[in-house]
Write a protein that holds these residues in place. Sequence first.
Motif, PDB file in Angstrom:
ATOM      1  N   ILE A 189     -30.449  27.798 -19.011  1.00  0.00           N
ATOM      2  CA  ILE A 189     -30.630  26.798 -20.073  1.00  0.00           C
ATOM      3  C   ILE A 189     -29.334  26.034 -20.315  1.00  0.00           C
ATOM      4  CG2 ILE A 189     -31.106  26.481 -22.531  1.00  0.00           C
ATOM      5  CD1 ILE A 189     -33.130  28.712 -22.351  1.00  0.00           C
ATOM      6  N   ALA A 190     -28.208  26.782 -20.349  1.00  0.00           N
ATOM      7  CA  ALA A 190     -26.925  26.101 -20.525  1.00  0.00           C
ATOM      8  C   ALA A 190     -26.734  25.091 -19.401  1.00  0.00           C
ATOM      9  CB  ALA A 190     -25.786  27.114 -20.546  1.00  0.00           C
ATOM     10  N   GLY A 191     -27.093  25.504 -18.192  1.00  0.00           N
ATOM     11  CA  GLY A 191     -26.976  24.591 -17.056  1.00  0.00           C
ATOM     12  C   GLY A 191     -27.844  23.357 -17.204  1.00  0.00           C
ATOM     13  N   MET A 192     -28.930  23.469 -17.974  1.00  0.00           N
ATOM     14  CA  MET A 192     -29.856  22.349 -18.099  1.00  0.00           C
ATOM     15  C   MET A 192     -29.412  21.276 -19.091  1.00  0.00           C
ATOM     16  SD  MET A 192     -32.190  22.866 -15.918  1.00  0.00           S
ATOM     17  CE  MET A 192     -32.968  21.354 -16.328  1.00  0.00           C
ATOM     18  N   PHE A 193     -28.599  21.625 -20.081  1.00  0.00           N
ATOM     19  CA  PHE A 193     -28.312  20.554 -21.064  1.00  0.00           C
ATOM     20  C   PHE A 193     -26.970  20.633 -21.747  1.00  0.00           C
ATOM     21  CE2 PHE A 193     -28.416  21.968 -25.515  1.00  0.00           C
ATOM     22  CZ  PHE A 193     -28.674  23.303 -25.315  1.00  0.00           C
ATOM     23  N   LEU A 194     -26.245  21.713 -21.581  1.00  0.00           N
ATOM     24  CA  LEU A 194     -25.101  21.927 -22.451  1.00  0.00           C
ATOM     25  C   LEU A 194     -23.789  21.572 -21.761  1.00  0.00           C
ATOM     26  CD1 LEU A 194     -24.947  22.954 -25.304  1.00  0.00           C
ATOM     27  CD2 LEU A 194     -24.567  25.230 -24.428  1.00  0.00           C
ATOM     28  N   ALA A 195     -22.854  20.990 -22.535  1.00  0.00           N
ATOM     29  CA  ALA A 195     -21.500  20.822 -22.009  1.00  0.00           C
ATOM     30  C   ALA A 195     -20.912  22.220 -21.894  1.00  0.00           C
ATOM     31  CB  ALA A 195     -20.650  19.995 -22.973  1.00  0.00           C
ATOM     32  N   PRO A 196     -20.109  22.513 -20.947  1.00  0.00           N
ATOM     33  CA  PRO A 196     -19.616  21.687 -19.855  1.00  0.00           C
ATOM     34  C   PRO A 196     -20.383  21.927 -18.552  1.00  0.00           C
ATOM     35  CG  PRO A 196     -18.307  23.662 -20.083  1.00  0.00           C
ATOM     36  CD  PRO A 196     -19.492  23.832 -20.966  1.00  0.00           C
ATOM     37  N   PHE A 197     -21.690  22.172 -18.658  1.00  0.00           N
ATOM     38  CA  PHE A 197     -22.436  22.519 -17.444  1.00  0.00           C
ATOM     39  C   PHE A 197     -23.020  21.287 -16.759  1.00  0.00           C
ATOM     40  CE2 PHE A 197     -22.250  26.478 -19.741  1.00  0.00           C
ATOM     41  CZ  PHE A 197     -21.901  27.348 -18.742  1.00  0.00           C
ATOM     42  N   GLY A 198     -23.621  21.591 -15.605  1.00  0.00           N
ATOM     43  CA  GLY A 198     -23.996  20.567 -14.651  1.00  0.00           C
ATOM     44  C   GLY A 198     -24.788  19.376 -15.140  1.00  0.00           C
ATOM     45  N   MET A 199     -25.975  19.651 -15.737  1.00  0.00           N
ATOM     46  CA  MET A 199     -26.835  18.522 -16.076  1.00  0.00           C
ATOM     47  C   MET A 199     -26.145  17.604 -17.067  1.00  0.00           C
ATOM     48  SD  MET A 199     -29.577  18.627 -14.367  1.00  0.00           S
ATOM     49  CE  MET A 199     -30.831  17.709 -15.221  1.00  0.00           C
ATOM     50  N   LEU A 200     -25.329  18.177 -17.938  1.00  0.00           N
ATOM     51  CA  LEU A 200     -24.672  17.325 -18.919  1.00  0.00           C
ATOM     52  C   LEU A 200     -23.648  16.424 -18.247  1.00  0.00           C
ATOM     53  CD1 LEU A 200     -24.232  17.221 -22.296  1.00  0.00           C
ATOM     54  CD2 LEU A 200     -22.007  17.242 -21.196  1.00  0.00           C
ATOM     55  N   ILE A 201     -22.929  16.982 -17.271  1.00  0.00           N
ATOM     56  CA  ILE A 201     -21.951  16.163 -16.548  1.00  0.00           C
ATOM     57  C   ILE A 201     -22.661  14.968 -15.927  1.00  0.00           C
ATOM     58  CG2 ILE A 201     -20.288  16.143 -14.665  1.00  0.00           C
ATOM     59  CD1 ILE A 201     -20.013  19.173 -15.028  1.00  0.00           C
ATOM     60  N   SER A 202     -23.805  15.250 -15.299  1.00  0.00           N
ATOM     61  CA  SER A 202     -24.514  14.150 -14.640  1.00  0.00           C
ATOM     62  C   SER A 202     -25.099  13.179 -15.646  1.00  0.00           C
ATOM     63  CB  SER A 202     -25.611  14.662 -13.716  1.00  0.00           C
ATOM     64  OG  SER A 202     -25.613  16.025 -13.599  1.00  0.00           O
ATOM     65  N   LYS A 203     -25.561  13.715 -16.789  1.00  0.00           N
ATOM     66  CA  LYS A 203     -26.100  12.824 -17.810  1.00  0.00           C
ATOM     67  C   LYS A 203     -25.009  11.895 -18.336  1.00  0.00           C
ATOM     68  CE  LYS A 203     -29.876  15.039 -19.874  1.00  0.00           C
ATOM     69  NZ  LYS A 203     -30.292  16.004 -20.870  1.00  0.00           N
ATOM     70  N   TRP A 204     -23.843  12.459 -18.454  1.00  0.00           N
ATOM     71  CA  TRP A 204     -22.683  11.686 -18.897  1.00  0.00           C
ATOM     72  C   TRP A 204     -22.437  10.535 -17.931  1.00  0.00           C
ATOM     73  CZ3 TRP A 204     -17.210  14.373 -19.167  1.00  0.00           C
ATOM     74  CH2 TRP A 204     -16.285  13.467 -19.651  1.00  0.00           C
ATOM     75  N   ALA A 205     -22.420  10.879 -16.639  1.00  0.00           N
ATOM     76  CA  ALA A 205     -22.216   9.838 -15.629  1.00  0.00           C
ATOM     77  C   ALA A 205     -23.338   8.811 -15.693  1.00  0.00           C
ATOM     78  CB  ALA A 205     -22.137  10.468 -14.250  1.00  0.00           C
TER      79      ALA A 205
END
Lengths: 288, 635
Positions: free
Chosen positions: B425-441
């Motif tokens: 779940i952290a990987g799906m939406f939370l900083a500093p994990f993956g999906m958030l990095i990509s969402k940021w980009a």
Amino acid sequence: MAGSMMSVLLYIFLGPLVGGLIAGIDRKISARMQGRYGPPLLQPFYDVLKLLSKESIAVNGIQNFFIFCFLIFIIFTGSLFFMGGDILLVIFALTLSSIFIVLGAFSANSAYSSIGAMRELLQMMAYEPMVLLTAIGFYVVTKSFNITDIMSFETPLVLYLPGIFLGFTYILTMKLRKSPFDISMSHHAHQEVVKGITTEFSGSTLAMIEIAHWYENVFLMGFIFLFFVWKMPGSWIIGIIACILLYFFEIVIDNASARYKWQLAFSSSWIAAAALGFTNLLILFLMK
Amino acid sequence: MESILFLIIFPLLTGVALLFVRNDSIRRIIVRTAAFLLIIASILISVRYFDSGLELSLHKEWINYGMVAIELALAVLLIAISIKHKKYLPILLVIIQTTIINWYEFSYSHEVEIHADIVIDRFSLIMILITGVIGSLICVYALKYMEDYHHHHHEIKDRRNLFFFLLFVFLSAMFGIVLSNNLLWMYFFWEITTICSFLLIGYTRQDIAVKNSFKALIMNLFGGFGFAAAIMYLGYVVEIQELNKLPALAQSGIELLIPAVLLAIAGLSKSAQMPFSGWLLGAMVAPTPSSALLHSSTMVKAGVYLLIRIAPTLGYNVAGILVMMVGGITFFLASLMAITKSDGKKVLAYSTISNLGLIVACAGIGSYESIWAGILLIIFHAIAKSLMFLSVGTVEHSMGSRDIEDMHGLIIKLPAMALMMVIGIAGMFLAPFGMLISKWAALKAFIDSDNILIVLILVFGSASTLFYWTKWLGKLVAVLNKYERIPAKLTFDEWVSMGTHALLTVVVCFIFPMIGNHFIEPYLNTQFAQHLGSVISDGNIKIMSLMLGMVLLIPLGLIVFVTLKEDRIVTSYMGGVNRGDNRYFTDSKGQAKHLYLSNWYMEKYFNEARLSTIGNITTSAVIIVIFFMALGGVL
């Protein structure tokens, strides 16, 4: 670099002092508005010191740990802000820290704290779009997400971003946990959610929440500051005055309004973000 | 050079072998070995072709004829199954597209010159690694899962040989899609994934499964029809039949609107965007490993893979607007609908549709930055979503439910699984994990491309994403009083599979700048004239790594905290009516009543039926209007 390290250190050491003082003044002014004499100015500090000396009581062994993480990440977020870092990163870090207090309340597994946690989460969903739109507004005008760059723009940003400023002020009430948006954590324990998200926290853990709150309020005021400061030397005075006036305005709102239902709190924040934030952005894009 | 075909042929042969194996231990040996070899092969091939890339032309007529023969045989199979179930629409679609493609193949295709049937670049290598590593791990996981599955469901006939056959054929076809440059080849593999997913969804042969499998079949055949039509148009009008020629053509200003729209429709249906999202939701009736495979690393990723490949032809034309709008609307509405679901797999389904919507929107914008973000999203989503599916599957088998409400206190009941889910779940939406990095980009890319509407959609959509994931997290971490730990019956295979997933979820967050530098940017530099480098600056990457380090210390900190701290434990506050164990309270009649803490689902406000109607109507309208605009622009 040395300058930014300095401001981070200042934030870490002076942040809670300033935050605590703001809270003291807040209580004093609120009391006067309600026709009371009010507590001494330093009462918030006395409260926290007393909390720190109390016995540690909990429903389970891990709930307090989440609050510890909450405090650490709030300090981290604020440091990032005063370092002059990336404003989006500050927002993401703020989300991460806010999630810890929600998880702490969930983990206590008690009726009132769970309701508080769900409401807090709902508030996060309510204010998140407007916070992001604020950062986007800064970026569209200054071409940078970097706080140092944003502060050295040639005119005050509020002139370009009046809609976004109003929208941000709207959801700031929520972040400051003031009425009409104190739905997840009331300052008064006699209301329908008792103390909501903090119901099961006591002693030093409750003190940590208080201190984190002080830290948080200081850098939230920093957001307001960004709207009014520009590259002119001395413009920081205007920024500070704006923050003071705005905080006073928030106190008035707090004392003059009754609590919203969560439905209204949520929908009005999204509407504010879409109507004020988005319209402002749209005009900026059209002017480009 | 031809060794690259190992990736297609080896899983195919493994699948065929598994079709004839009914013995558990033999199957286990074959699947483990094959998975291991596939992972090694994917890594070796990535190393081998990292610098050189590959453009391979086979010039073998028999391959094309072989494909035609297989396509015809599969068409006959599909028609037979459809007749058996009295479904006539798929028959019509099968006949139309088989006719189109064969007619084109025999009448015209030999006049189009082919330079490379197979092309490998850095983007294909990313896809090969995702398919090879994640896909293989899912197959390994499936071993024990399917054994348990048939243990729990006696009413379903044990056809595991077919199940594993389909999984491996699916992998083979997925490798085929990402390797093919010849559009006819790609179409062939594309159709194979359609058929495999149809059979996998219908695996249980229960009424609902059959119904949903036909739904998936019809929607994907419709997309396949778009694909076939695009091939024919490109062949006849533009005289090309290769994917890698499209960007150059687009830059030289040749009108590619019609094929771009047609291929976009194919990609949108495969990646389950509205109005085609129904098939992915229906596909949740299939056993969990097939959901994991279809919805994380393969099938849906084939759709976005195609869209990102053709992204340079999208950009600022109506085809780009089509893809961007459909992706954006889907992203936002699916994230709202996810709020109303308590079935773990349904939440995963909506979140998949929503995340794919974001990737699709990135492709639709078609700028350097947005594609950078889109590819990163593909990687992170594949890993974290697969981990979530597998965890939900294991939790379901351990405690007999996959409802999020029943996961209340999972940290006490099944701590290991709770940890896996927290990572996922952290990987799906939370900083500093993956999906958030990509969402940021993605956010940065959207702003820079001046698509203000899609920026608005993104900020609202990410707020609702935050809501539905955090309330799930909250359920997991609730600490229950006096509950026994449930024995987690995890086997070696499941540990290896989920453990690797969890590790990858975290490791990829650390190494994503390298992925950017060595895979994504070199690929983008071949597609775009301007070279922008990383979307996220070095300074921010350092701060992200610091945050990641801090977050990773949390479990350690928790252990220290629990051992050092001596809190006095009291009962929770219930206004004085707690019966003393935090589980019961005294009601107004003086009776003990069980305390039940439910999450909020707010069906009244985010009504699924209403939102999906809105979404389907608007996206259909966008597609239809733009399709006719594209037609009108040419005529």
